[in-house]
Every structure is written in C-alpha cells, then in structure tokens.
Design a protein around this motif. Structure first.
Motif, short mmCIF file in Angstrom:
data_model
loop_
_atom_site.label_atom_id
_atom_site.label_comp_id
_atom_site.label_asym_id
_atom_site.label_seq_id
_atom_site.Cartn_x
_atom_site.Cartn_y
_atom_site.Cartn_z
N ALA A 62 0.87 -1.46 0.04
CA ALA A 62 0.02 -0.16 -0.19
C ALA A 62 0.57 1.19 -0.12
CB ALA A 62 -0.99 -0.09 1.16
N SER A 63 2.22 1.43 -0.66
CA SER A 63 2.65 2.66 -0.39
C SER A 63 2.65 3.55 -1.57
CB SER A 63 4.03 1.87 -1.48
OG SER A 63 5.19 1.74 -0.73
N TYR A 64 1.23 3.29 -2.62
CA TYR A 64 1.46 4.66 -3.35
C TYR A 64 -0.49 4.58 -3.53
CZ TYR A 64 5.76 3.76 -4.67
OH TYR A 64 7.47 3.58 -4.66
N THR A 65 -1.38 4.35 -4.07
CA THR A 65 -2.25 4.14 -3.86
C THR A 65 -3.49 3.96 -3.27
OG1 THR A 65 -2.77 4.58 -6.61
CG2 THR A 65 -4.89 4.78 -6.03
N SER A 66 -2.65 2.80 -2.60
CA SER A 66 -3.90 2.79 -1.83
C SER A 66 -3.89 2.95 -0.44
CB SER A 66 -3.86 0.87 -1.57
OG SER A 66 -4.46 -0.12 -3.29
N SER A 67 -2.77 3.60 0.14
CA SER A 67 -2.27 3.92 1.46
C SER A 67 -3.09 5.69 1.31
CB SER A 67 -1.52 4.88 1.88
OG SER A 67 -0.08 5.26 0.67
N SER A 68 -3.53 6.10 -0.14
CA SER A 68 -4.15 7.96 -0.83
C SER A 68 -5.14 8.10 -0.18
CB SER A 68 -2.70 8.52 -1.68
OG SER A 68 -1.48 8.25 -0.79
N SER A 69 -6.15 6.97 -0.09
CA SER A 69 -7.83 7.44 -0.69
C SER A 69 -7.91 8.35 0.46
CB SER A 69 -7.97 6.38 -0.73
OG SER A 69 -7.96 5.25 0.78
N THR A 70 -9.60 8.67 0.15
CA THR A 70 -10.02 9.49 1.08
C THR A 70 -10.59 8.49 2.47
OG1 THR A 70 -10.63 11.21 -0.19
CG2 THR A 70 -11.98 10.93 1.40
N LYS A 71 -10.07 7.13 1.88
CA LYS A 71 -10.38 6.31 3.44
C LYS A 71 -11.79 5.93 3.81
CE LYS A 71 -6.36 8.38 5.04
NZ LYS A 71 -4.92 7.28 4.05
N LEU A 72 -12.55 5.85 2.81
CA LEU A 72 -14.17 5.67 2.90
C LEU A 72 -14.75 4.26 1.75
CD1 LEU A 72 -15.54 9.34 1.75
CD2 LEU A 72 -15.31 8.21 4.22
N ILE A 73 -15.13 3.05 2.80
CA ILE A 73 -15.98 2.69 2.22
C ILE A 73 -17.49 2.91 2.18
CG2 ILE A 73 -17.01 0.54 2.52
CD1 ILE A 73 -13.99 0.08 1.88
N HIS A 74 -17.83 3.49 0.79
CA HIS A 74 -19.19 3.89 0.39
C HIS A 74 -19.44 3.49 -1.30
CE1 HIS A 74 -16.50 7.33 -2.25
NE2 HIS A 74 -15.83 6.96 -2.11
N GLY A 75 -20.30 3.68 -1.69
CA GLY A 75 -21.30 2.56 -3.29
C GLY A 75 -20.69 4.88 -4.05
N GLY A 76 -20.36 5.57 -3.69
CA GLY A 76 -19.91 6.59 -4.63
C GLY A 76 -21.44 7.75 -5.15
#
Length: 529
Positions: A62-76
């Motif tokens: 998770a060095s890149y994209t996967s640690s740089s999210s808005t940290k939400l589990i959401h439908g969008g």
C-alpha cells in the motif's frame, strides 16, 4: 485468525517475506505484480481457492494509491450523476459486507450534506439519496434524514451563508444526512496480505519485476529483492501494478492501443479539528466538485480530495500549491474557523490509475474496473487490472478469479463473501463491547492505548498484549502509545521494515509521536536487520 504471541525483542522475528525459500522453488499458479488493494485481494482469494501464489511489490504494501485514498468504504453518491448505477449498487452491497468482515478497521460514518451552497437543486440531491438508500440492499446502516442546521448540533462550526455564498448571516439552511463507512485503507491491504499468507501465498515486499518472457504456457520472470535477483516461474501473471499497469504491459510486450490507464492525482490535507462531533461533511463546490471533511485521528479534520490529471511518470506525488489553496478555500466557504496552508499538519497525495474511458473531465472518469485477459496462442496467459476503487476490491478479486477459472479448473469456488479478515472475528461485530472486555482484562493499561490497539488490530491486539500487565511490560516506549511489542508484531506479521511503514501506513502515529521518534524507531529496527 490471529497469531501466537512471541517474546518481546528476543531478536526481531523473521519477516514473513523473508522466510526461507524451499530448496526447489515451485512453479506458481499466479505471479501477482503489485501489493496494493487489488493485488492483495486477488492473492487472498486465489490462495483460499487452493492456488499457489507469489505476490511481489516493489516497495511496501500500500505504498502508493491504496494508502492515499479518502479512506471511505462508500457507494459513491456522486457517481449517480454519471449514471454509474451498476458500480454504485455493487459498491453499496460490498459496503455492508466489508463492515462485517473487518469491524475493527471499518465503521459507520454519517455524512452531512449542506444545501445552502449546493449547485444542485435539493430535489435532485434528495432523489439521488433515495436511490442510494435503496439500490444496494441497505440493512444495518441508517437511512437519509433532513436537518435544519440552524438548530441541529451538526450545524455547529458551520458559517451562516447567503445564496451567493458570502458570509452574511442569513442562516445555515437545511442539510441531508446519509450513511457510509470509514476504513483504514492501508491496513485493509495489509490484512488481505496477511490472510493470503496464512493460506499459503508468498508475499515479497521491496521486490520488483525486472522482466519476464512466456513460452509453452509458462512465464519465466526475473525479480529482484533485498536478497538479490532470482528467476521464478508461473503459469499466469496478474498485472495489478496500479499506476504502473501500462509500464508492465510495455515491458512484457503486451501493450494494447484500445486499453489504457488514465492517471489522476488526488490530494488531501489534515488540519486541527474544525468542528465537534463524529460526523463528516460532504461539501459541494460551485464547480460541482465534491470535497469531504472527516474527523481524523481524534484531534484533526481530513479534507479532500482533488482531481487533477497526472502526466508525469507514476510514483510518489505531492500536493501542489493550487490544490492546497482549493481545499482551504472549500473549507473556508463552509466553516467558521478559517484555515490557511500554515495550519496544515500533514498532507498526502496519490495517483489513481483509472481506466481511460476518454472522459474530458478528470472528475468524471469512471471508477469502475476493467479486467483484460490476454492469452496468445504460443505464450502464457496474463490478466491486467485497470481502474477500480477500494470499496469493490473484494468483488474485483472474485471477478478476476472467475475470469481465469478456465485456466485453473482445480481451483475451489468463491469463498471470500463471508470470511472475516485477521482480527475481524470480534464477537457479534460489537466493537464497543470488545473494547470493554479488553479494559476489564487489562485494567492497568491506559484506556486510550487499548482502544487504539483494538481499532488497529481487532482480536489480534491480544497477541501484542499477551503477558503484559502494564505499559512497561510492552517494552521501549517510542511515544504516542507506540511500544516495542507493537513494533515487533508489525515486523513479524505485517512486513513492516521502516519507520514510515509503521508511523504512516500501519498506523497514523506519525501525527502524534514526539519529534525524533522516527529516528529512534529507525535505529531500533536496524539492530537486527
């Protein structure tokens, strides 16, 4: 599913990725390139179906994209505006499924959506929320309600605004409040990798693919890691390299003109807390873009994200001055307390590898995923992952295994839908009761420490606490509640090797520890390196 306790610092335990190779390394079923959420999720699913798996990641998990999210589990919610109904429905179904799989690192969050400055009419927003509440089979999360922000506690900290957005004291107006979930994004990746490893997968971090050729149905790949270079063989290669997915295809001579990745930078800032309460805000800007303000690490508010085209090479990204100004201006449009760049405690930026659907607006680029299966007549098969979002990683992995089922007829059927992640086997998913039980069993431990360990590790916190009565029993104190016992656990079971791994990916303790902690931690980690 956790791990037996180990003595604290009788030498740092062996890294999972550094376990000795067998005398004759096998031909793996899958060689997965990329240790983000998609690669880790596919490794877990495949290992659980009985396939042999080797995952290589050029840096930390998770060095890149996967640690740089808005940290939400959401439908969008905003994806409904682009008619992404299938994606939203799938994500909403996954939302509650993931909540039950990892109730320690995923929890419900209520979002306040003020309407006083909305560029969208209230009826349109309410219709979208009606769909959001019903198309995904919502079960445990509460539905949408309407609030008067002048009287509701959720309005505290917001500025009164006029129709033009100027602060003229004309009231705060109404808001809609809906449900989604929070996630510790980098920990979600690590837990998938841990579960994959427990089911037989080999996870190697700081290991990169340098080349590969295929013949007679088999890949021969060259990889290079901390112990040097070696050659491995696999029946199939899974290209889950995220922003580098095109680069891998080009390196292996499998690039296609009709498939590509579009890189979009998303940046966030963390500032001292702007409002009280455990709710988040969805802020609508005049340009119709959305920015979230979310309670973060007790003392802070997380603000993001931006959507900026990225034309440079993939890699580490940093927030720009323009993005910083945009996020500060957004917050100042809504909140009483004005912020400037000087207030930013931390910022981060990530490159999202979106499937290129040729949308003109970066914010409108689809967040859906595309699986590209390539099996030339004389070579070995390859599956490339384009796009995706963290909420749908499990479904993406399941679809990926269905996509390649004909290559591995011996693989077992889908299984991840009801399987908890490490530490997620909290009785009845009741996190509050679990913390109460830890407090009862470890009465001399600070409550804040027990709560943090429970949030980070779930039932695996007991491995760290095993045999300890007081904080002194946990070994050296690095500050911020970080002790040697936790560091040793992260090295032994979670592939942590550096201070950054521990302070900013396995946790966010970097925001809380005193100055000099990173250097002390680096020295500690180097003692048995």
């Amino acid at each position: 599913m956790c791990f037996p306790a180990r003595p604290h610092r009788s030498g740092v335990p062996t890294l999972p990725s550094a376990t000795p190779l067998p005398s004759q390394e096998p031909t793996y079923d899958l060689l997965i390139v990329g240790g983000g959420i998609n690669g880790a999720g596919i490794a877990r699913d495949a290992a659980g179906r009985g396939l042999s798996v080797l995952l290589v990641e050029q840096d930390d998990l998770a060095s890149y994209t996967s640690s740089s999210s808005t940290k939400l589990i959401h439908g969008g919610l905003r994806y409904l505006e682009y008619y992404e109904f299938r994606l939203v429905r799938e994500a909403l179904i996954e939302r509650e499924r993931l909540l039950s799989m990892a109730p320690h690192i995923i929890w419900p969050l209520r979002f306040v959506l003020p309407q006083s400055q909305s560029p969208r009419p209230a009826w349109m927003v309410r219709l979208g929320l009606f769909l959001y509440d019903h198309i995904g089979g919502r079960k445990s999360l509460p539905g949408t309600e309407t609030l008067n922000l002048d009287t509701a506690p959720q309005g505290r900290g917001l500025s009164p605004v006029s129709d033009t957005g100027a602060h003229k004291g004309k009231g705060k107006g109404k808001a809609f409040v809906y449900s989604d979930c929070w996630v510790e994004d980098s920990r979600l990746v690590v837990l998938n990798a841990m579960d994959a490893a427990a089911r037989g997968a080999r996870i190697e971090t700081r290991t990169r693919l340098t080349g590969a050729t295929s013949a007679n149905g088999t890949w021969t790949a060259q990889i290079e890691g901390p112990d040097g270079a070696r050659e491995v063989r696999a029946k199939m290669l899974v290209n889950a390299a995220g922003p580098w997915v095109d680069k891998v295809l080009q390196r292996l001579g499998r690039a296609k003109n009709d498939r590509g990745v579009r890189l979009v930078k998303g940046s966030h800032v963390v500032v001292p807390r702007l409002y009280e309460g455990d709710h988040a805000f969805m802020l609508q800007n005049p340009d119709r873009r959305i920015v979230f303000a979310i309670p973060y690490e007790r003392d802070f508010t997380l603000i993001g994200t931006t959507d900026e085209p990225w034309t440079q090479e993939p890699g580490k990204a940093e927030i720009s001055e323009a993005e910083t100004a945009y996020l500060c201006e957004t917050a100042n449009r809504y909140f009483d307390r004005a912020i400037t760049p000087a207030d930013i405690a931390w910022s981060y930026a990530g490159i999202r590898p979106l499937y290129d659907d040729h949308a003109a607006n970066a914010s409108a680029v689809t967040r859906d995923y595309v699986l590209d299966f390539d099996r030339p007549e004389s070579g070995a098969p390859m599956l490339s992952i384009f796009g995706g979002k963290i909420t749908t990683f499990r479904k993406l992995a399941e679809h990926a295994l269905e996509h390649i089922a004909h290559v591995f007829p011996q693989a077992k059927t889908a299984w991840t839908g009801g399987a908890v992640l490490p530490g997620g086997d909290i009785p009845n998913g009741d996190f509050a009761r679990f913390v109460q039980d830890l407090t009862r069993r470890f009465p001399q431990m600070p409550g804040a420490l027990l709560h943090r360990l429970a949030r980070a590790y779930g039932t695996c916190a007991e491995t760290i606490l095993s045999g300890a009565q007081s904080p002194a029993d946990l070994g050296e104190d690095f500050g911020g509640g970080l002790h040697a016992a936790e560091v040793d656990y992260l090295v032994a079971h979670e592939w942590a090797r550096s201070a950054e791994d521990i302070l900013y990916r396995r946790s966010k303790l970097g925001l809380h520890v005193p100055e000099g902690t990173a250097a002390r931690l680096a020295t500690y980690l180097s003692q048995d390196a």
